[in-house]
Scaffold this active site. Sequence first.
Site, PDB file in Angstrom:
ATOM      1  N   ARG A   1      95.477  48.952 -52.104  1.00  0.00           N
ATOM      2  CA  ARG A   1      94.451  49.179 -51.081  1.00  0.00           C
ATOM      3  C   ARG A   1      94.549  50.566 -50.454  1.00  0.00           C
ATOM      4  NH1 ARG A   1      95.793  43.828 -48.165  1.00  0.00           N
ATOM      5  NH2 ARG A   1      97.400  43.650 -49.741  1.00  0.00           N
TER       6      ARG A   1
ATOM      7  N   GLU B   1     107.709  41.311 -47.030  1.00  0.00           N
ATOM      8  CA  GLU B   1     107.865  40.083 -46.240  1.00  0.00           C
ATOM      9  C   GLU B   1     108.390  38.957 -47.130  1.00  0.00           C
ATOM     10  OE1 GLU B   1     103.797  40.550 -44.608  1.00  0.00           O
ATOM     11  OE2 GLU B   1     104.473  39.041 -43.190  1.00  0.00           O
TER      12      GLU B   1
HETATM   13  O1  LIG Z   1     104.708  47.012 -44.581  1.00  0.00           O
HETATM   14  P1  LIG Z   1     105.042  46.136 -45.752  1.00  0.00           P
HETATM   15  O2  LIG Z   1     105.794  44.894 -45.360  1.00  0.00           O
HETATM   16  O3  LIG Z   1     105.775  46.883 -46.817  1.00  0.00           O
HETATM   17  O4  LIG Z   1     103.678  45.589 -46.348  1.00  0.00           O
HETATM   18  C1  LIG Z   1     102.513  46.379 -46.492  1.00  0.00           C
HETATM   19  C2  LIG Z   1     102.048  46.417 -47.901  1.00  0.00           C
HETATM   20  O5  LIG Z   1     101.687  45.097 -48.343  1.00  0.00           O
HETATM   21  C3  LIG Z   1     100.392  45.128 -48.918  1.00  0.00           C
HETATM   22  O6  LIG Z   1     100.410  45.435 -50.261  1.00  0.00           O
HETATM   23  P2  LIG Z   1     100.998  44.418 -51.365  1.00  0.00           P
HETATM   24  O7  LIG Z   1     102.451  44.734 -51.581  1.00  0.00           O
HETATM   25  O8  LIG Z   1     100.627  43.052 -50.981  1.00  0.00           O
HETATM   26  O9  LIG Z   1     100.275  44.912 -52.699  1.00  0.00           O
HETATM   27  P3  LIG Z   1      98.770  44.951 -53.172  1.00  0.00           P
HETATM   28  O10 LIG Z   1      97.991  45.819 -52.206  1.00  0.00           O
HETATM   29  O11 LIG Z   1      98.887  45.606 -54.511  1.00  0.00           O
HETATM   30  O12 LIG Z   1      98.270  43.542 -53.200  1.00  0.00           O
HETATM   31  C4  LIG Z   1      99.694  46.237 -48.161  1.00  0.00           C
HETATM   32  O13 LIG Z   1      98.565  46.727 -48.859  1.00  0.00           O
HETATM   33  C5  LIG Z   1     100.776  47.266 -48.013  1.00  0.00           C
HETATM   34  O14 LIG Z   1     100.869  48.132 -49.132  1.00  0.00           O
HETATM   35  N1  LIG Z   2      99.757  39.930 -43.306  1.00  0.00           N
HETATM   36  C1  LIG Z   2      99.336  40.733 -44.290  1.00  0.00           C
HETATM   37  N2  LIG Z   2      98.014  40.866 -44.530  1.00  0.00           N
HETATM   38  C2  LIG Z   2      97.601  41.674 -45.518  1.00  0.00           C
HETATM   39  N3  LIG Z   2      98.415  42.371 -46.334  1.00  0.00           N
HETATM   40  C3  LIG Z   2      99.728  42.259 -46.108  1.00  0.00           C
HETATM   41  N4  LIG Z   2     100.780  42.832 -46.711  1.00  0.00           N
HETATM   42  C4  LIG Z   2     101.896  42.397 -46.111  1.00  0.00           C
HETATM   43  N5  LIG Z   2     101.613  41.537 -45.114  1.00  0.00           N
HETATM   44  C5  LIG Z   2     100.252  41.448 -45.096  1.00  0.00           C
END
Ligand SMILES: O=P(O)(O)OC[C@H]1O[C@H](OP(=O)(O)OP(=O)(O)O)[C@H](O)[C@@H]1O
Ligand SMILES: Nc1ncnc2[nH]cnc12
Length: 210
Positions: free
Chosen positions: A40, A77
């Site tokens: 994203r 997380e």
């Molecule tokens: O601050 P953090 O605990 O590190 O989490 C934040 C990250 O989690 C989500 O991505 P995700 O890893 O879910 O990947 P995606 O966007 O490819 O689904 C979000 O887009 C951030 O990149």
């Molecule tokens: N709560 C949340 N919502 C969307 N993206 C995430 N990536 C990690 N935690 C998230």
Amino acid sequence: MFQDITTLLLDPKAFKDTIDLFVERYKGKNISVVAGIEARGFIFGTPIALAIGAKFVPLRKPRKLPGDVIFEEYTLEYGRDRLEMHVGAVKPGEHALVVDDLIATGGTLCAAMNLLERVGAEVVECACVIELPDLQGRERLHGKPLDQYLNVLGASVKNRINNHHDSAQIVPLDRRRHRQRKMKFLKKGLNPQRQSSRSEAQAALQKASR
Ligand SMILES: O=P(O)(O)OC[C@H]1O[C@H](OP(=O)(O)OP(=O)(O)O)[C@H](O)[C@@H]1O
Ligand SMILES: Nc1ncnc2[nH]cnc12
């Protein structure tokens, strides 16, 4: 709660307003690199890079980039993951902005900053649309400022977007949807090619399905 930014993207004016707010802040600040985090962070990072005249460097999940890479592992997380960057994409002394949609625990942004700092770049700021302050992700940013332009807790900019664009509300999805997504992630961890070990992922899966 899973915070979903796709509602914002459905409204071109609200999306453009959001990008413009970042651009106003970073234009003319001598930033030569915008590093966007998969997936994203690409959505917000590329228009910002084009508008401020910086190159865009994608920081990607494992085995996606075709060239030689350096990588950083980090904890999320739920589970572990890894970010990769092409060798040579960023030069020593360059000024970089890191862009993602959301900061939760800060693990992802911290890994991104480590990658850039390892090649001698200076990270000026980390820009996100949403912060989940309860998870205290800011504390992992090595003291770098976090600039957030659409805080879910109601910062003025979010109000501006939400007040002016009825369809652009950022909405938390329900817990079931978040749990389904978490389960999907943990199941991926059962693949031995992923970073999480099999036993760690199985234990986490059992816990999540209780
Ligand atoms: O601050 P953090 O605990 O590190 O989490 C934040 C990250 O989690 C989500 O991505 P995700 O890893 O879910 O990947 P995606 O966007 O490819 O689904 C979000 O887009 C951030 O990149
Ligand atoms: N709560 C949340 N919502 C969307 N993206 C995430 N990536 C990690 N935690 C998230």
